[in-house]
Design an enzyme around this catalytic site. Sequence first.
Site, PDB file in Angstrom:
ATOM      1  N   LYS A   9       0.829  -1.204   0.000  1.00  0.00           N
ATOM      2  CA  LYS A   9       0.000   0.000   0.000  1.00  0.00           C
ATOM      3  C   LYS A   9       0.873   1.268   0.000  1.00  0.00           C
ATOM      4  O   LYS A   9       2.099   1.182   0.219  1.00  0.00           O
ATOM      5  CB  LYS A   9      -0.928  -0.058   1.216  1.00  0.00           C
ATOM      6  N   TYR A  49     -12.109  -2.921  -3.411  1.00  0.00           N
ATOM      7  CA  TYR A  49     -12.652  -3.100  -2.059  1.00  0.00           C
ATOM      8  C   TYR A  49     -14.183  -3.127  -2.051  1.00  0.00           C
ATOM      9  O   TYR A  49     -14.795  -2.811  -1.021  1.00  0.00           O
ATOM     10  CB  TYR A  49     -12.135  -1.990  -1.147  1.00  0.00           C
ATOM     11  N   ASN A 112      -1.954  -0.151   7.259  1.00  0.00           N
ATOM     12  CA  ASN A 112      -1.368  -1.457   7.590  1.00  0.00           C
ATOM     13  C   ASN A 112      -0.457  -2.045   6.510  1.00  0.00           C
ATOM     14  O   ASN A 112      -0.278  -3.257   6.423  1.00  0.00           O
ATOM     15  CB  ASN A 112      -2.461  -2.435   8.033  1.00  0.00           C
ATOM     16  N   HIS A 115      -1.642  -5.589   1.557  1.00  0.00           N
ATOM     17  CA  HIS A 115      -2.880  -6.372   1.395  1.00  0.00           C
ATOM     18  C   HIS A 115      -2.523  -7.720   0.789  1.00  0.00           C
ATOM     19  O   HIS A 115      -1.649  -7.797  -0.075  1.00  0.00           O
ATOM     20  CB  HIS A 115      -3.839  -5.636   0.444  1.00  0.00           C
ATOM     21  N   GLU A 126      -8.880 -10.949  -7.804  1.00  0.00           N
ATOM     22  CA  GLU A 126      -7.999  -9.780  -7.671  1.00  0.00           C
ATOM     23  C   GLU A 126      -6.899  -9.793  -8.734  1.00  0.00           C
ATOM     24  O   GLU A 126      -6.557  -8.745  -9.293  1.00  0.00           O
ATOM     25  CB  GLU A 126      -7.409  -9.736  -6.255  1.00  0.00           C
TER      26      GLU A 126
HETATM   27  P1  CMP Z   1      -6.738  -5.291   3.789  1.00  0.00           P
HETATM   28  O1  CMP Z   1      -6.045  -6.570   4.055  1.00  0.00           O
HETATM   29  O2  CMP Z   1      -6.346  -4.513   2.589  1.00  0.00           O
HETATM   30  O3  CMP Z   1      -8.314  -5.587   3.708  1.00  0.00           O
HETATM   31  C1  CMP Z   1      -9.270  -4.598   3.957  1.00  0.00           C
HETATM   32  C2  CMP Z   1      -8.676  -3.350   4.524  1.00  0.00           C
HETATM   33  O4  CMP Z   1      -9.577  -2.516   5.188  1.00  0.00           O
HETATM   34  C3  CMP Z   1      -7.677  -3.733   5.611  1.00  0.00           C
HETATM   35  O5  CMP Z   1      -6.560  -4.328   5.069  1.00  0.00           O
HETATM   36  C4  CMP Z   1      -7.462  -2.385   6.270  1.00  0.00           C
HETATM   37  O6  CMP Z   1      -6.553  -1.571   5.557  1.00  0.00           O
HETATM   38  C5  CMP Z   1      -8.858  -1.787   6.158  1.00  0.00           C
HETATM   39  N1  CMP Z   1      -9.589  -1.881   7.420  1.00  0.00           N
HETATM   40  C6  CMP Z   1     -10.136  -2.963   7.968  1.00  0.00           C
HETATM   41  N2  CMP Z   1     -10.744  -2.653   9.139  1.00  0.00           N
HETATM   42  C7  CMP Z   1     -10.569  -1.324   9.307  1.00  0.00           C
HETATM   43  C8  CMP Z   1     -10.945  -0.400  10.318  1.00  0.00           C
HETATM   44  N3  CMP Z   1     -11.644  -0.793  11.388  1.00  0.00           N
HETATM   45  N4  CMP Z   1     -10.583   0.892  10.161  1.00  0.00           N
HETATM   46  C9  CMP Z   1      -9.885   1.293   9.078  1.00  0.00           C
HETATM   47  N5  CMP Z   1      -9.487   0.446   8.086  1.00  0.00           N
HETATM   48  C10 CMP Z   1      -9.820  -0.832   8.203  1.00  0.00           C
END
Ligand code: CMP
Length: 143
Positions: A9, A49, A112, A115, A126
């Site tokens: 990301k 998403y 985070n 992904h 995907e």
């Molecule tokens: P990812 O593995 O990309 O899958 C969905 C994404 O949504 C996740 O990582 C986070 O980046 C985001 N995400 C999931 N839960 C939350 C949350 N409570 N607040 C903000 N972002 C979230």
Amino acid sequence: MEQTFIMIKPDGVQRGLVGEIISRFEKKGFYLKGMKLVNVDRTFAERHYADLSAKSFFDGLVEYIISGPVVAMIWEGKNVVLTGRKIIGATNPSESAPGTIRGDFAVEIGRNVIHGSDSVESARKEIALWFPDGAENWGSSLQ
Ligand code: CMP
């Protein structure tokens, strides 16, 4: 052979974690089959998403993903979907174990770093979304 979709990301790219992340997948024994540095627009991020469109954090998540370039990759190997998720660690960095990518490099769930597809079926979808012309792997050529 099983394949998964992995995206570094914008925060992972900006913080210079691309090499470290690729290294962890390579050292495990997985094969890099496709990779590109891309800027995605809002519509594309919303499509990626789409399953989360009802979530309260959806708009913020889309803003985050379009805030800078991401590295989109296809990785291949035995059980790469599940094992890739283990290498990445739990979605919430507060819960991801040390030694995982998020456990070592992230603090906020909204930033985070990476992904990874959550199932073989999502990986298929995907990969088709991000690599519509097939993987640009080491076998591709320029003329
Ligand atoms: P990812 O593995 O990309 O899958 C969905 C994404 O949504 C996740 O990582 C986070 O980046 C985001 N995400 C999931 N839960 C939350 C949350 N409570 N607040 C903000 N972002 C979230």
